[in-house]
Design an enzyme around this catalytic site. Structure first.
Site, PDB file in Angstrom:
ATOM      1  N   CYS A 189      12.455 -15.401  32.438  1.00  0.00           N
ATOM      2  CA  CYS A 189      12.098 -14.791  31.162  1.00  0.00           C
ATOM      3  C   CYS A 189      13.353 -14.597  30.323  1.00  0.00           C
ATOM      4  O   CYS A 189      14.446 -14.393  30.857  1.00  0.00           O
ATOM      5  CB  CYS A 189      11.408 -13.455  31.414  1.00  0.00           C
ATOM      6  SG  CYS A 189      11.071 -12.481  29.930  1.00  0.00           S
TER       7      CYS A 189
ATOM      8  N   HIS B 254       5.294  -7.455  29.203  1.00  0.00           N
ATOM      9  CA  HIS B 254       6.307  -6.974  28.256  1.00  0.00           C
ATOM     10  C   HIS B 254       5.652  -6.466  26.976  1.00  0.00           C
ATOM     11  O   HIS B 254       6.021  -5.410  26.446  1.00  0.00           O
ATOM     12  CB  HIS B 254       7.279  -8.094  27.897  1.00  0.00           C
ATOM     13  CG  HIS B 254       8.255  -8.432  28.977  1.00  0.00           C
ATOM     14  ND1 HIS B 254       8.922  -7.482  29.717  1.00  0.00           N
ATOM     15  CD2 HIS B 254       8.690  -9.643  29.444  1.00  0.00           C
ATOM     16  CE1 HIS B 254       9.719  -8.070  30.586  1.00  0.00           C
ATOM     17  NE2 HIS B 254       9.600  -9.384  30.443  1.00  0.00           N
TER      18      HIS B 254
ATOM     19  N   HIS C  30       3.192 -12.356  32.775  1.00  0.00           N
ATOM     20  CA  HIS C  30       4.484 -11.658  32.738  1.00  0.00           C
ATOM     21  C   HIS C  30       4.817 -11.218  31.311  1.00  0.00           C
ATOM     22  O   HIS C  30       5.191 -10.053  31.077  1.00  0.00           O
ATOM     23  CB  HIS C  30       5.569 -12.588  33.283  1.00  0.00           C
ATOM     24  CG  HIS C  30       6.959 -12.028  33.206  1.00  0.00           C
ATOM     25  ND1 HIS C  30       7.605 -11.487  34.295  1.00  0.00           N
ATOM     26  CD2 HIS C  30       7.841 -11.930  32.172  1.00  0.00           C
ATOM     27  CE1 HIS C  30       8.813 -11.075  33.936  1.00  0.00           C
ATOM     28  NE2 HIS C  30       8.981 -11.342  32.647  1.00  0.00           N
ATOM     29  N   GLU C  31       4.679 -12.128  30.354  1.00  0.00           N
ATOM     30  CA  GLU C  31       5.031 -11.799  28.970  1.00  0.00           C
ATOM     31  C   GLU C  31       4.057 -10.789  28.369  1.00  0.00           C
ATOM     32  O   GLU C  31       4.454  -9.937  27.562  1.00  0.00           O
ATOM     33  CB  GLU C  31       5.084 -13.075  28.121  1.00  0.00           C
ATOM     34  CG  GLU C  31       6.109 -14.097  28.586  1.00  0.00           C
ATOM     35  CD  GLU C  31       7.523 -13.538  28.688  1.00  0.00           C
ATOM     36  OE1 GLU C  31       7.865 -12.635  27.893  1.00  0.00           O
ATOM     37  OE2 GLU C  31       8.285 -13.996  29.559  1.00  0.00           O
TER      38      GLU C  31
ATOM     39  N   HIS D  60      11.511  -5.360  33.137  1.00  0.00           N
ATOM     40  CA  HIS D  60      11.616  -6.147  34.358  1.00  0.00           C
ATOM     41  C   HIS D  60      11.671  -5.254  35.592  1.00  0.00           C
ATOM     42  O   HIS D  60      12.178  -4.133  35.548  1.00  0.00           O
ATOM     43  CB  HIS D  60      12.848  -7.050  34.304  1.00  0.00           C
ATOM     44  CG  HIS D  60      12.656  -8.248  33.438  1.00  0.00           C
ATOM     45  ND1 HIS D  60      13.688  -8.865  32.761  1.00  0.00           N
ATOM     46  CD2 HIS D  60      11.537  -8.945  33.123  1.00  0.00           C
ATOM     47  CE1 HIS D  60      13.214  -9.893  32.086  1.00  0.00           C
ATOM     48  NE2 HIS D  60      11.912  -9.957  32.284  1.00  0.00           N
TER      49      HIS D  60
END
Length: 527
Positions: free
Chosen positions: A86, A217, A213-214, A223
């Site tokens: 990332c 965020h 994952h994004e 993280h």
């Protein structure tokens, strides 16, 4: 990097496989540690890095990566740094392995929009992968996600290449940085279009896992130091039976709470419904880089909006944003507006057309509107909010009115001549606004004027409006005879009707730091 050259060969006695690293390799290591937040560049002095700072940075990286902790560059550390990952920083500065929190949304029902798809996956497969990415989070927290195919969306997903003009953190080609995202309430998620995006195979880069994952965020998670967690910074590969790590679950629930079991089934049925685009036939689509605007406003969320005909777009440092139907963002608002003004004092936006006014708080119309506005002449030319006296100025012809939103205003003394207060400004301006820099701007035709603190036109003005729109060399390729943006067929862009116009689509973040663009050569698809 000049500041490295003075000490690079002496400060880092690093070896890999028994050989000393060369200057280029050492520089790459330092760049990595700086880029991802393990090492901070000294505030003073170009050559003030201390060996103990670099050693500690390496130790922190090794600990976060589950590697033997030595503070030295070795084969395992070097290999870890070369893994795809990332693009966000790893703010690991404490000993706890606990999840990191970056903020949260103030609402739990969010929309998302997919703007384009990579060449390696079909639209149905991309949509399925992204829906599943959102579902990982909504299955453990009281969140719902709804896809929209037009207009504004809370979370906006798109694919970019190395030369994207509208993404401030440009990508680096296959490998290395795979994607990056904004923190909550900004909402942009960008993927590197040059990766081999796949689904259902161990080859390439799995879109579903990276997207999840994004999205983490975008929901507020930083993280994780757990290398097996979804929110670990390095891509762990395709996982056909993926489940969130306990650290991922604990983090999202710390932000939004636990999902109630009794409401799960009901929400599962509704959370992935899609919203169809506006079906009303709009007028001709304008080119943001030519012609005058109907209105301009520094509006909610600190974004600059330009209006023309039935369309609105945002203006960013990287160029014009996407064209949306006005009614797709402000429901019930007509096109071909006379004027618009946003008041930070009341957080209200007023739109004027004919003898009527529409009032919105954010993007929701206030009760009782539209209503007649007969206290000034109809068919206004422009409007602006002046922070000095917190009043709204309305312009028509060569005159202006000064209006207090919160008090009964005696308008019998108006209109007054524009030139008596705003020296050098043309009559009948098409738009006006007070902007983020504290300056007042007027627009007319293809020109704009900036006023100084004495409300006189500043030196060097008027200028061409294309300068304000940040067009210039960033203007998309156009057909020389029509001015229309030229489409082609490299990428797939979603959420628009088939057209030869508007092949540059952009949704900027609230900070204008990460907005999305698709190069020329795009096929526009109906949603």
């Amino acid at each position: 990097m000049d500041w490295q050259q003075l000490w690079l060969a002496f400060l880092l006695p690093m070896t890999v496989s028994g050989r000393a690293l060369g200057p280029t390799e050492k520089e790459a290591v330092l760049d990595y540690l700086l880029q991802y937040g393990y090492l901070q560049k000294p505030l003073e002095g170009a050559d003030d890095f201390r060996l103990e700072d670099i050693t500690e940075a390496l130790r922190t990286f090794q600990e976060a990566s589950g590697l033997p902790i030595s503070g030295q560059m070795d084969d395992a550390t070097r290999a870890r740094m070369k893994q795809p990952r990332c693009g966000l920083e790893d703010p690991f500065n404490q000993k706890s392995l606990k999840y990191l929190l970056l903020g949260h949304w103030r609402k739990k029902n969010l929309t998302f929009r997919i703007f384009n798809v990579p060449s390696t996956l079909s639209l149905p497969r991309v949509r399925a992968a992204l829906h599943q990415a959102f579902k990982y989070w909504s299955s453990v927290a009281p969140l719902t996600f709804r896809e929209v195919k037009a207009g504004w969306a809370d979370i906006r997903l798109s694919f970019h290449g190395r030369q994207s003009l509208y993404c401030s953190n440009t990508f680096d080609g296959p490998g290395k940085v795979l994607a990056h995202a904004d923190i909550p309430e900004l909402g942009s998620i960008h993927f590197d279009k040059d990766e081999l995006w796949t689904e259902g195979t161990y080859q390439g880069v799995n879109l579903r896992i990276i997207a999840a994952h994004e999205v983490g965020h975008a929901l507020g998670l930083g993280h994780s130091r757990y290398t097996q967690a979804l929110m670990a910074p390095v891509y762990a590969g395709y996982q056909p039976f993926f489940k969130l790590h306990p650290d991922d679950v604990a983090g999202i629930q710390a932000l939004y709470g636990k999902r109630s079991p009794e409401t799960r089934d009901e929400e599962e049925e509704t959370e992935m419904l899609t919203v169809s685009p506006v079906t009303a036939k709009p007028g001709p689509m304008p080119n943001p880089c030519s012609g005058e605007v109907d209105a301009m406003v520094l509006g909610p969320r600190g974004k600059t909006y330009a209006f023309k005909g039935d369309y609105v777009w945002t203006v960013t440092d990287s160029g014009p944003g996407p064209l949306f139907q006005i009614s797709a963002l402000w429901e019930g608002l007509p096109g071909n507006l006379d004027a618009a003004v946003y008041s930070p004092r009341t957080r209200r936006t007023h739109f004027f057309k004919g003898n009527k006014v529409w009032r919105y708080v954010d993007f929701k119309m206030s009760p009782g509107f539209p209503m007649k506005f007969n206290r000034v002449e109809p068919n206004l030319d422009a409007a602006l909010y002046w922070p000095v006296n917190q009043k709204v100025f309305l312009f028509k012809g060569s005159g202006y009115w000064q209006w207090d939103e919160l008090a009964r205003t005696d308008l019998s003394r108006y209109p007054k001549p524009i030139k008596e207060l705003f020296t050098g400004v043309p009559d009948r301006p098409s738009a006006a606004m007070s902007w983020q820099d504290g300056q007042v701007y007027f627009f007319k035709g293809k020109e704009y004027w900036r006023l100084n603190q004495q409300l006189r036109v500043a030196k060097g003005y008027p200028r061409n409006t294309t300068h304000w729109m940040h067009c210039g060399s960033q203007t998309p390729d156009t057909n020389s005879s029509t001015g229309d943006v030229t489409p082609s067929t490299t990428d797939t862009v979603l959420g628009t009707t088939p057209s030869t116009m508007g092949s540059t689509l952009d949704i900027p973040s609230a900070t204008d730091s990460a907005s999305l663009s698709f190069s020329a050569n795009v096929t526009l698809l109906g949603a």
